[in-house]
Design a protein around this motif. Structure first.
Motif, PDB file in Angstrom:
ATOM      1  N   GLN A   1       0.785  -1.229  -0.096  1.00 31.80           N
ATOM      2  CA  GLN A   1      -0.111   0.050  -0.140  1.00 31.80           C
ATOM      3  C   GLN A   1       0.811   1.323   0.112  1.00 31.80           C
ATOM      4  O   GLN A   1       1.997   1.309   0.697  1.00 31.80           O
ATOM      5  CB  GLN A   1      -0.796   0.013   1.255  1.00 31.80           C
ATOM      6  N   ASP A   2       0.444   2.361  -0.702  1.00 28.27           N
ATOM      7  CA  ASP A   2       1.085   3.560  -0.587  1.00 28.27           C
ATOM      8  C   ASP A   2       1.605   4.055   0.790  1.00 28.27           C
ATOM      9  O   ASP A   2       2.845   4.410   0.844  1.00 28.27           O
ATOM     10  CB  ASP A   2       0.383   4.684  -1.539  1.00 28.27           C
ATOM     11  N   GLU A   3       0.669   4.059   1.688  1.00 26.35           N
ATOM     12  CA  GLU A   3       1.223   4.682   3.164  1.00 26.35           C
ATOM     13  C   GLU A   3       0.916   3.556   3.941  1.00 26.35           C
ATOM     14  O   GLU A   3       0.703   3.748   5.178  1.00 26.35           O
ATOM     15  CB  GLU A   3       0.252   5.912   3.250  1.00 26.35           C
TER      16      GLU A   3
ATOM     17  N   ASP B   1      -1.838  13.290   5.308  1.00 28.98           N
ATOM     18  CA  ASP B   1      -2.299  12.117   4.644  1.00 28.98           C
ATOM     19  C   ASP B   1      -3.279  11.205   5.518  1.00 28.98           C
ATOM     20  O   ASP B   1      -3.490  10.187   5.350  1.00 28.98           O
ATOM     21  CB  ASP B   1      -1.175  11.306   3.775  1.00 28.98           C
TER      22      ASP B   1
ATOM     23  N   GLU C   1      -6.226   8.769   3.940  1.00 26.51           N
ATOM     24  CA  GLU C   1      -5.637   7.670   3.245  1.00 26.51           C
ATOM     25  C   GLU C   1      -4.990   6.725   4.025  1.00 26.51           C
ATOM     26  O   GLU C   1      -5.154   5.573   3.928  1.00 26.51           O
ATOM     27  CB  GLU C   1      -4.744   8.276   2.066  1.00 26.51           C
TER      28      GLU C   1
ATOM     29  N   GLN D   1      -6.185   2.709   4.773  1.00 26.79           N
ATOM     30  CA  GLN D   1      -5.236   1.919   4.366  1.00 26.79           C
ATOM     31  C   GLN D   1      -4.947   0.668   5.827  1.00 26.79           C
ATOM     32  O   GLN D   1      -4.696  -0.294   5.873  1.00 26.79           O
ATOM     33  CB  GLN D   1      -3.974   2.165   3.937  1.00 26.79           C
TER      34      GLN D   1
END
Length: 158
Positions: free
Chosen positions: A31-33, A128, A131, A135
């Motif tokens: 996952q991005d973050e 962020d 998000e 996540q």
């Protein structure tokens, strides 16, 4: 009632926490973050910004959290198995306490991060936050699902 001695049950929970913690590296790293919650938790321990937390500390916090959450699950199941029906079991793990334990601990881990850790220690990551929390919800769900599936398999090796 739980069909295992508390020492055996604690060992099962520790092993499950370690294995599931390792397994969670996959969704967290893809996952991005995804791994950011571990940095935020590390920031809470060190009272610094998440950007200043070292990778080894973030990894230690991540795996430590998995162990503690699995032990918390074990305590919930042991306690609930005394007061709730245990007629149905998965290899000696009472089904209703098992499902309530997994659901409760996964929800607790999610809300603890979303409501306490991120708002207090998010620092530069707060931009962020939505998000990261989304996540983290997926990661907490994967934790609960993996724990729910792995515990009944692991107890067969006792």
């Amino acid at each position: 009632m739980l069909n295992y001695l508390l020492s055996q049950w604690a060992l099962v929970c520790v092993v499950a926490g370690a294995v599931v913690g390792l397994l969670l590296n996959i969704p967290m790293m893809t996952q991005d973050e995804g791994y950011l919650p571990a940095y935020v938790a590390g920031a809470g321990l060190t009272r610094t910004d998440p950007a200043r937390v070292s990778r080894p500390l973030a990894v230690a916090v991540h795996h430590g959290t998995a162990l503690v959450a699995a032990l918390l699950y074990g305590a919930v199941v042991a306690g609930l198995s005394v007061v709730l029906p245990t007629a149905f079991s998965l290899n000696g793990v009472p089904l209703i306490p098992h499902l309530l334990g997994v659901s409760g601990v996964s929800t607790f881990v999610y809300y603890f991060f979303a409501r306490i850790a991120m708002p207090r220690f998010g620092g530069s990551a707060r931009n962020d936050a939505a998000e990261v929390i989304r996540q983290w919800a997926l990661t907490a769900f994967i934790f609960g699902t993996a724990l729910a599936l792995f515990i009944p398999v692991l107890v067969t090796w006792l």
